[in-house]
Structure formats: C-alpha cells, structure tokens
Design a protein around this motif. Structure first.
Motif, PDB file in Angstrom:
ATOM      1  N   ASN A  93       0.723  -1.111   0.085  1.00 35.68           N
ATOM      2  CA  ASN A  93      -0.113  -0.013  -0.117  1.00 35.68           C
ATOM      3  C   ASN A  93       0.885   1.344   0.049  1.00 35.68           C
ATOM      4  O   ASN A  93       2.171   1.051   0.295  1.00 35.68           O
ATOM      5  CB  ASN A  93      -0.917  -0.174   1.233  1.00 35.68           C
ATOM      6  CG  ASN A  93      -0.327   0.196   2.676  1.00 35.68           C
ATOM      7  OD1 ASN A  93       0.572  -0.557   3.121  1.00 35.68           O
ATOM      8  ND2 ASN A  93      -0.696   1.199   3.239  1.00 35.68           N
ATOM      9  N   ALA A  94       0.279   2.362  -0.197  1.00 35.61           N
ATOM     10  CA  ALA A  94       1.035   3.651  -0.245  1.00 35.61           C
ATOM     11  C   ALA A  94       0.036   4.721   0.345  1.00 35.61           C
ATOM     12  O   ALA A  94      -1.112   4.697   0.085  1.00 35.61           O
ATOM     13  CB  ALA A  94       1.239   4.209  -1.636  1.00 35.61           C
ATOM     14  N   ASP A  95       0.453   5.412   1.203  1.00 39.85           N
ATOM     15  CA  ASP A  95      -0.205   6.640   1.791  1.00 39.85           C
ATOM     16  C   ASP A  95       0.694   8.045   1.645  1.00 39.85           C
ATOM     17  O   ASP A  95       1.774   7.885   1.950  1.00 39.85           O
ATOM     18  CB  ASP A  95      -0.068   6.276   3.531  1.00 39.85           C
ATOM     19  CG  ASP A  95      -1.190   7.247   4.004  1.00 39.85           C
ATOM     20  OD1 ASP A  95      -1.991   8.072   3.541  1.00 39.85           O
ATOM     21  OD2 ASP A  95      -0.957   7.239   5.415  1.00 39.85           O
ATOM     22  N   ILE A  96      -0.176   8.923   1.114  1.00 40.76           N
ATOM     23  CA  ILE A  96       0.650  10.046   0.413  1.00 40.76           C
ATOM     24  C   ILE A  96      -0.092  11.221   1.456  1.00 40.76           C
ATOM     25  O   ILE A  96      -1.302  11.317   1.406  1.00 40.76           O
ATOM     26  CB  ILE A  96       0.450  10.310  -0.960  1.00 40.76           C
ATOM     27  CG1 ILE A  96       1.353   9.194  -1.517  1.00 40.76           C
ATOM     28  CG2 ILE A  96       0.960  11.801  -1.178  1.00 40.76           C
ATOM     29  CD1 ILE A  96       0.846   9.157  -3.154  1.00 40.76           C
ATOM     30  N   THR A  97       0.755  12.342   2.053  1.00 38.35           N
ATOM     31  CA  THR A  97       0.019  13.374   2.378  1.00 38.35           C
ATOM     32  C   THR A  97       0.671  14.628   1.956  1.00 38.35           C
ATOM     33  O   THR A  97       1.755  14.765   1.864  1.00 38.35           O
ATOM     34  CB  THR A  97       0.365  13.511   3.960  1.00 38.35           C
ATOM     35  OG1 THR A  97      -0.067  12.159   4.796  1.00 38.35           O
ATOM     36  CG2 THR A  97      -0.185  14.512   4.896  1.00 38.35           C
ATOM     37  N   ILE A  98      -0.219  15.398   1.258  1.00 38.18           N
ATOM     38  CA  ILE A  98      -0.006  16.651   0.554  1.00 38.18           C
ATOM     39  C   ILE A  98      -0.181  17.784   1.688  1.00 38.18           C
ATOM     40  O   ILE A  98      -0.952  17.846   2.202  1.00 38.18           O
ATOM     41  CB  ILE A  98      -0.698  16.596  -0.929  1.00 38.18           C
ATOM     42  CG1 ILE A  98      -0.609  15.640  -1.659  1.00 38.18           C
ATOM     43  CG2 ILE A  98      -0.298  17.943  -1.506  1.00 38.18           C
ATOM     44  CD1 ILE A  98      -1.574  15.652  -2.780  1.00 38.18           C
ATOM     45  N   LEU A 116      -3.230   6.922  -9.766  1.00 41.67           N
ATOM     46  CA  LEU A 116      -2.057   6.175  -8.946  1.00 41.67           C
ATOM     47  C   LEU A 116      -2.403   4.616  -8.960  1.00 41.67           C
ATOM     48  O   LEU A 116      -1.403   3.944  -9.589  1.00 41.67           O
ATOM     49  CB  LEU A 116      -1.647   6.770  -7.656  1.00 41.67           C
ATOM     50  CG  LEU A 116      -1.362   8.094  -7.353  1.00 41.67           C
ATOM     51  CD1 LEU A 116      -0.976   8.289  -5.958  1.00 41.67           C
ATOM     52  CD2 LEU A 116      -0.132   8.384  -8.305  1.00 41.67           C
ATOM     53  N   SER A 117      -3.497   4.395  -8.791  1.00 43.11           N
ATOM     54  CA  SER A 117      -3.725   2.740  -8.668  1.00 43.11           C
ATOM     55  C   SER A 117      -3.834   2.510  -9.916  1.00 43.11           C
ATOM     56  O   SER A 117      -3.455   1.197 -10.450  1.00 43.11           O
ATOM     57  CB  SER A 117      -5.166   2.594  -8.160  1.00 43.11           C
ATOM     58  OG  SER A 117      -6.273   3.393  -8.531  1.00 43.11           O
ATOM     59  N   ALA A 118      -4.189   3.326 -11.071  1.00 44.77           N
ATOM     60  CA  ALA A 118      -4.127   3.018 -12.551  1.00 44.77           C
ATOM     61  C   ALA A 118      -2.419   2.501 -12.947  1.00 44.77           C
ATOM     62  O   ALA A 118      -2.207   1.727 -13.555  1.00 44.77           O
ATOM     63  CB  ALA A 118      -4.469   3.835 -13.510  1.00 44.77           C
ATOM     64  N   ASN A 124      -7.744   0.223  -5.823  1.00 45.93           N
ATOM     65  CA  ASN A 124      -8.001   1.709  -5.169  1.00 45.93           C
ATOM     66  C   ASN A 124      -7.502   1.710  -3.701  1.00 45.93           C
ATOM     67  O   ASN A 124      -7.064   2.511  -3.443  1.00 45.93           O
ATOM     68  CB  ASN A 124      -9.354   2.131  -5.837  1.00 45.93           C
ATOM     69  CG  ASN A 124      -9.296   3.685  -5.871  1.00 45.93           C
ATOM     70  OD1 ASN A 124      -9.636   4.453  -5.173  1.00 45.93           O
ATOM     71  ND2 ASN A 124      -8.655   4.148  -6.767  1.00 45.93           N
ATOM     72  N   SER A 125      -7.938   0.643  -3.225  1.00 48.06           N
ATOM     73  CA  SER A 125      -7.911   0.651  -1.638  1.00 48.06           C
ATOM     74  C   SER A 125      -6.558   0.609  -1.341  1.00 48.06           C
ATOM     75  O   SER A 125      -6.177   0.701  -0.118  1.00 48.06           O
ATOM     76  CB  SER A 125      -8.926  -0.580  -1.273  1.00 48.06           C
ATOM     77  OG  SER A 125      -7.988  -1.736  -1.633  1.00 48.06           O
ATOM     78  N   ARG A 126      -5.579   0.387  -2.151  1.00 48.79           N
ATOM     79  CA  ARG A 126      -4.084   0.272  -1.703  1.00 48.79           C
ATOM     80  C   ARG A 126      -3.654   1.623  -1.645  1.00 48.79           C
ATOM     81  O   ARG A 126      -2.277   1.804  -1.297  1.00 48.79           O
ATOM     82  CB  ARG A 126      -3.296  -0.947  -2.708  1.00 48.79           C
ATOM     83  CG  ARG A 126      -3.636  -2.009  -2.391  1.00 48.79           C
ATOM     84  CD  ARG A 126      -2.864  -3.117  -3.415  1.00 48.79           C
ATOM     85  NE  ARG A 126      -3.333  -4.383  -3.399  1.00 48.79           N
ATOM     86  CZ  ARG A 126      -2.746  -5.360  -2.513  1.00 48.79           C
ATOM     87  NH1 ARG A 126      -1.727  -5.048  -1.809  1.00 48.79           N
ATOM     88  NH2 ARG A 126      -3.371  -6.425  -2.573  1.00 48.79           N
ATOM     89  N   ILE A 127      -4.157   2.648  -2.369  1.00 51.45           N
ATOM     90  CA  ILE A 127      -3.547   3.855  -2.335  1.00 51.45           C
ATOM     91  C   ILE A 127      -4.289   4.940  -1.772  1.00 51.45           C
ATOM     92  O   ILE A 127      -5.402   5.059  -1.865  1.00 51.45           O
ATOM     93  CB  ILE A 127      -3.781   4.394  -3.865  1.00 51.45           C
ATOM     94  CG1 ILE A 127      -3.059   3.316  -4.648  1.00 51.45           C
ATOM     95  CG2 ILE A 127      -3.113   5.772  -4.143  1.00 51.45           C
ATOM     96  CD1 ILE A 127      -1.443   3.363  -4.786  1.00 51.45           C
TER      97      ILE A 127
END
Ligand code: MG
Length: 161
Positions: A93-98, A116-118, A124-127
């Motif tokens: 998974n990836a977790d991004i904070t802008i 990003l999931s594409a 989608n649930s991994r991003i």
C-alpha cells in the motif's frame, strides 16, 4: 516486506501548471521544477526507491539531464514501478500526505487515487492520498510539500525441488 518514506517540496510560482498525483488542478499558480514538479509523485517515487534502498529520484532522473525537462512525473513513476517489479516487489500500500495552504485539494483526491492505482494496476484501496494545511505556520504558504510512505511485498520465489 519493505517500508519506504519519501519527502519533497516545491515552490509555487505564477505561470506554471499545478499537477498533483498526475491530476492537473485549476489554480493561478503552479509548482516550480525541472520536471512537471508533481511533488506528490516525487515523494512517492522516493518512498519506492527508499524501500528498495536504490537511492532517490535525483540519482535516477538527474535534473541536469535535458531529457527530464518538464517531464511527466507519471511517466517517471512508471519507470520506478518497472524497477520495483524487476526487483521482485509488489506494492502492498501507499499513503501520501500533501501539505498545501491553498488551493483546496479535497475535490481532486478521488481522481488522484485513481491515477495512481492505474499506474500500479492495483486496487484503489491500496492507495491513500490525504491533504492537510499547516495552519499558516509552515512553509506550505510558499509552496506545496508531500510525504509518502509505502509498503512493498517481495514476491515469494517458488523453490524447485
Ligand atoms: Mg521534486
């Protein structure tokens, strides 16, 4: 499993497009950089490279190279994803904070996650993409920053007995 963290920041200026997670966001300013300055994708690529201990995007895509001038960071991301797979890893998974004082990013977050999931061809649930401000206390008034954390899973090699 491998964990990686990435951080990046770019300055907001007039006369540039604002692109975050591959999504162009209508705003009177954009981020300054050699590539399209997609700060969130830069943090994500550094997190992926960090998890594999393969350096950083500056090493992979040097800003001294004209080839990367105004480069689409999503294309650079696809190169890092290829490298991830070549090394036997898949995204857990990836977790991004802008971090941005402005503009308001929440309307664009579903599309950012989709982009990003594409790119990873994953659910989608991994991003996860989140946006926050620094309540006017940090540097985010002058620019936009991003943190990314990823978990990579090594594919299990089948033993031939
Ligand atoms: Mg950058």
């Amino acid at each position: 499993m491998r964990i990686g963290h990435g951080y990046d920041v770019h300055r907001l200026i007039e006369g540039r497009r604002l692109v975050l997670c591959g999504e162009e966001i209508p705003y009177e300013m954009g981020l300054l950089g050699h590539s399209d300055a997609d700060v969130a994708v830069h943090a994500l690529m550094d997190a992926l490279l960090g998890a594999m201990a393969l350096g950083d995007i500056g090493k992979l895509f040097p800003d001294s190279d004209e080839k990367f001038k105004n480069a689409d960071s999503m294309l650079l991301l696809s190169e890092v994803i290829k490298l991830m797979r070549k090394n036997g890893f898949e995204l857990g998974n990836a977790d991004i904070t802008i971090i941005a004082e402005r503009p308001k990013l929440s309307p664009y977050i579903p599309k950012m996650r989709e982009n990003l999931s594409a790119a990873f061809s994953c659910e989608n649930s991994r991003i996860s993409v989140k946006a926050t401000t620094e309540e006017g206390l940090g540097l985010a008034g002058e620019g936009i920053a991003a943190h990314a954390v990823v978990l990579l899973e090594q594919r299990i090699q089948k033993l031939r007995l």
